[in-house]
Design a protein around this motif. Sequence first.
Motif, mmCIF file in Angstrom:
data_model
loop_
_atom_site.group_PDB
_atom_site.id
_atom_site.type_symbol
_atom_site.label_atom_id
_atom_site.label_comp_id
_atom_site.label_asym_id
_atom_site.label_seq_id
_atom_site.Cartn_x
_atom_site.Cartn_y
_atom_site.Cartn_z
ATOM 1 N N PRO A 63 0.845 -1.333 0.070
ATOM 2 C CA PRO A 63 0.042 0.046 -0.046
ATOM 3 C C PRO A 63 0.884 1.294 -0.027
ATOM 4 O O PRO A 63 2.061 1.239 0.598
ATOM 5 N N PRO A 64 0.376 2.368 -0.422
ATOM 6 C CA PRO A 64 1.221 3.665 -0.560
ATOM 7 C C PRO A 64 1.443 4.023 0.929
ATOM 8 O O PRO A 64 0.771 4.090 1.992
ATOM 9 N N PHE B 159 6.860 -0.191 -5.075
ATOM 10 C CA PHE B 159 5.854 0.093 -5.876
ATOM 11 C C PHE B 159 4.485 -0.081 -4.990
ATOM 12 O O PHE B 159 4.579 -0.545 -4.068
ATOM 13 N N ASP B 160 3.661 0.536 -5.537
ATOM 14 C CA ASP B 160 2.225 0.347 -4.644
ATOM 15 C C ASP B 160 1.282 -0.322 -5.818
ATOM 16 O O ASP B 160 1.476 -0.454 -6.860
ATOM 17 N N TYR B 161 0.056 -1.084 -5.439
ATOM 18 C CA TYR B 161 -0.432 -1.909 -6.217
ATOM 19 C C TYR B 161 -1.029 -0.945 -7.502
ATOM 20 O O TYR B 161 -1.298 -1.317 -8.710
ATOM 21 N N GLU B 162 -1.503 0.337 -7.066
ATOM 22 C CA GLU B 162 -2.145 1.002 -8.273
ATOM 23 C C GLU B 162 -1.266 1.177 -9.214
ATOM 24 O O GLU B 162 -1.741 1.399 -10.416
ATOM 25 N N SER C 171 -7.970 9.225 5.634
ATOM 26 C CA SER C 171 -7.962 10.890 6.111
ATOM 27 C C SER C 171 -7.299 11.630 5.074
ATOM 28 O O SER C 171 -6.410 11.025 4.339
ATOM 29 N N ASP C 172 -8.008 12.898 4.944
ATOM 30 C CA ASP C 172 -7.600 13.439 3.877
ATOM 31 C C ASP C 172 -7.198 14.969 4.368
ATOM 32 O O ASP C 172 -7.073 15.876 3.637
ATOM 33 N N GLY C 173 -6.944 14.958 5.771
ATOM 34 C CA GLY C 173 -6.716 16.120 6.468
ATOM 35 C C GLY C 173 -7.806 16.841 7.058
ATOM 36 O O GLY C 173 -7.539 17.436 7.809
ATOM 37 N N GLU C 174 -8.795 16.503 6.485
ATOM 38 C CA GLU C 174 -10.022 17.174 7.028
ATOM 39 C C GLU C 174 -10.851 16.371 7.866
ATOM 40 O O GLU C 174 -11.816 16.889 8.660
ATOM 41 N N GLY C 175 -10.716 15.075 7.797
ATOM 42 C CA GLY C 175 -11.727 14.143 8.482
ATOM 43 C C GLY C 175 -11.358 12.873 8.265
ATOM 44 O O GLY C 175 -10.427 12.411 7.204
ATOM 45 N N TRP C 176 -12.232 11.917 8.691
ATOM 46 C CA TRP C 176 -12.120 10.412 8.071
ATOM 47 C C TRP C 176 -13.103 10.282 7.025
ATOM 48 O O TRP C 176 -14.239 10.709 7.101
ATOM 49 N N GLN C 177 -12.766 9.230 6.060
ATOM 50 C CA GLN C 177 -13.643 9.042 4.925
ATOM 51 C C GLN C 177 -13.883 7.595 4.594
ATOM 52 O O GLN C 177 -12.537 6.802 4.991
ATOM 53 N N LEU C 178 -14.857 7.041 4.266
ATOM 54 C CA LEU C 178 -15.013 5.583 4.017
ATOM 55 C C LEU C 178 -14.850 5.345 2.411
ATOM 56 O O LEU C 178 -15.564 6.209 1.750
ATOM 57 N N VAL C 179 -14.226 4.303 2.002
ATOM 58 C CA VAL C 179 -13.996 4.275 0.468
ATOM 59 C C VAL C 179 -13.974 2.626 0.317
ATOM 60 O O VAL C 179 -13.699 2.070 1.390
ATOM 61 N N THR C 180 -14.289 2.418 -0.723
ATOM 62 C CA THR C 180 -14.051 1.213 -1.097
ATOM 63 C C THR C 180 -13.110 0.992 -2.602
ATOM 64 O O THR C 180 -13.281 1.818 -3.418
ATOM 65 N N ARG C 181 -12.098 -0.068 -2.456
ATOM 66 C CA ARG C 181 -11.562 -0.132 -3.765
ATOM 67 C C ARG C 181 -11.583 -1.451 -4.386
ATOM 68 O O ARG C 181 -11.485 -2.674 -3.817
ATOM 69 N N PRO C 182 -11.873 -1.555 -5.534
ATOM 70 C CA PRO C 182 -12.086 -2.638 -6.459
ATOM 71 C C PRO C 182 -10.640 -3.509 -6.298
ATOM 72 O O PRO C 182 -9.522 -2.628 -6.514
ATOM 73 N N ARG C 183 -10.464 -4.786 -6.305
ATOM 74 C CA ARG C 183 -9.309 -5.763 -6.178
ATOM 75 C C ARG C 183 -8.844 -5.302 -7.557
ATOM 76 O O ARG C 183 -9.253 -6.171 -8.303
ATOM 77 N N ALA C 184 -7.524 -4.968 -7.930
ATOM 78 C CA ALA C 184 -7.159 -5.064 -9.298
ATOM 79 C C ALA C 184 -6.402 -6.148 -9.045
ATOM 80 O O ALA C 184 -6.233 -7.070 -8.528
ATOM 81 N N GLU C 185 -6.219 -6.666 -10.572
ATOM 82 C CA GLU C 185 -5.518 -8.066 -11.117
ATOM 83 C C GLU C 185 -4.262 -8.259 -10.351
ATOM 84 O O GLU C 185 -3.787 -9.208 -10.042
ATOM 85 N N VAL C 186 -3.952 -7.128 -10.191
ATOM 86 C CA VAL C 186 -2.141 -7.368 -9.601
ATOM 87 C C VAL C 186 -2.328 -7.715 -8.112
ATOM 88 O O VAL C 186 -1.420 -8.519 -7.837
ATOM 89 N N ASP C 187 -3.251 -7.153 -7.474
ATOM 90 C CA ASP C 187 -3.422 -7.607 -6.024
ATOM 91 C C ASP C 187 -3.414 -8.908 -6.034
ATOM 92 O O ASP C 187 -2.922 -9.700 -5.250
ATOM 93 N N SER C 188 -4.344 -9.657 -6.931
ATOM 94 C CA SER C 188 -4.755 -11.129 -6.888
ATOM 95 C C SER C 188 -3.393 -11.804 -7.379
ATOM 96 O O SER C 188 -3.086 -12.981 -6.883
ATOM 97 N N TRP C 189 -2.785 -11.448 -8.583
ATOM 98 C CA TRP C 189 -1.458 -11.914 -8.799
ATOM 99 C C TRP C 189 -0.428 -12.206 -7.751
ATOM 100 O O TRP C 189 0.303 -13.189 -7.454
ATOM 101 N N ASN C 190 -0.359 -10.931 -6.986
ATOM 102 C CA ASN C 190 0.708 -10.864 -6.045
ATOM 103 C C ASN C 190 0.457 -11.901 -4.887
ATOM 104 O O ASN C 190 1.496 -12.534 -4.235
ATOM 105 N N ALA C 191 -0.972 -11.974 -4.492
ATOM 106 C CA ALA C 191 -1.329 -12.744 -3.492
ATOM 107 C C ALA C 191 -1.057 -14.258 -3.796
ATOM 108 O O ALA C 191 -0.712 -15.080 -3.012
ATOM 109 N N GLU C 192 -1.144 -14.460 -4.975
ATOM 110 C CA GLU C 192 -0.821 -15.876 -5.457
ATOM 111 C C GLU C 192 0.569 -16.363 -5.046
ATOM 112 O O GLU C 192 0.852 -17.321 -4.750
ATOM 113 N N ILE C 193 1.745 -15.305 -5.173
ATOM 114 C CA ILE C 193 2.994 -15.685 -4.886
ATOM 115 C C ILE C 193 3.122 -16.001 -3.330
ATOM 116 O O ILE C 193 3.758 -16.882 -2.951
#
Length: 465
Positions: A56-57, A163-166, A212-234
């Motif tokens: 992650p970044p 690197f980061d996933y994105e 956090s973006d400096g102004e407060g907390w926010q909720l987000v969802t991130r789709p799992r990229a192919e790289v996430d899955s490939w890396n997890a397989e290792i």
Amino acid sequence: MIRTGRADVSFDGIRTEFGLPSSFDAAVLAEAETAVSRSPGDRPDLTSLPLVTIDPPGAKDLDQALCVLKSGDGFVVHYAIADLGLFVTPGGPLDLEVRRRGQTLYLPDGNVPLHPTVLSEGAASLLPGVVRPAVLWTFTCGADGVPTAVEVRRAMVRSTAQFDYESVQKSFDAGDPHPSVAALAEFGPLRRALARERGAIELQLPEQEIESDGEGWQLVTRPRAEVDSWNAEISLMTGMAAASIMLEARVGVLRTLPDPDAAAVASLRKSAAALKVAWPADLSPGAFLAGLDASTPEALALFTDATRLLRGAGYSAFNGSVPELVTHAGVAAPYTHVTAPLRRLVDRFATEVCLAVTAGQELPSWLAEALPQLPSLMGSSDSLASKVERASLDQVEAWVLAGRVGREFDAVVLRSGDNEAEVFVSAPPILAKCSGKRLPEGESIRVRLAEADPVERRVRFEAVR
């Protein structure tokens, strides 16, 4: 993105509630500081391997560095893991403290680390551009992605880039991936296909994240990229190889999960039929779930229902005789944890078992004595980590929705009971309870926010009729 509107809100209440430590004792810190300068001993210099990390970044506790290369029709995979065994003295203050903690706990406003950061974010972390001691796994694989040879040894390595996933996903999408991971686009799908053939079960439920973006907390969802899955397989391949080494030697600690019982599978089939989602009789639950379009309401409901298939996870330590249960139903194979020793206690011990076995050595007494303790230590730690994560999400959900009671939202019914259902609201991304009799699973409905209590960390919706 929905903000709390306040940057000063903290998660200290959760830390207090669960008794989370705020620091390390002086003796622990002193040992960690001393360990930084400990000699790695005589080990091969493999700093020429072009390893890279994908995390992650902003991450600093970097457990793994990899390099995936084509070799004829097959592949060679180098996977370096942070070597905590060099820095932790068995039975010392640091060892006792990390056994007590079990794993790193992640809260939005700061982590509770397993090891002092001088190690986890410094001397033991596989940071880019610096030479680090590591445990290096090397896999020689055929064209089908199946390992034909596995080697594990201590070595000196150097990550060439962080690197980061994105960013890695964007490089693949642009057709210009880094040479160290270019072959991952071919190797990763091969490993995922093997997982489906084994009957591995993966639930593609939306993952809520707090930012956090400096102004407060926010909720987000991130789709799992192919790289996430490939890396997890290792990582999964490494854990499977480690489990095989342990089982052959009849000593080690496995991560286990019993196969789903017939009633849970029958219930999932009934849900699929009710949602009019075809499930061929000869298709395993894992293969069926893998073929679903995760973006559809029906799939969200089925993934939620399928959580019943993955109950009873635990750890099994053994020495001299193999336990009755040796497999993990999610992986559909024997499996153990060895790839995240900076963040999880059991990985260091499991790694030491593999190193001793493959070197033809007897386990040192401290390691043999520790194995029976690991299931209990990790079970307690996993339970605490789950509670802390859920409490943090509940807290932010309540903060985000405070002052919006009475407003209506679009939601998908994930699981329904007689008088209450579990729903997913996409904007903001909320998983919450919803009052209503036998709401239709897998369907989109309209809900009204009935309660948002930041003090009790409670959110509740009601169905709009």
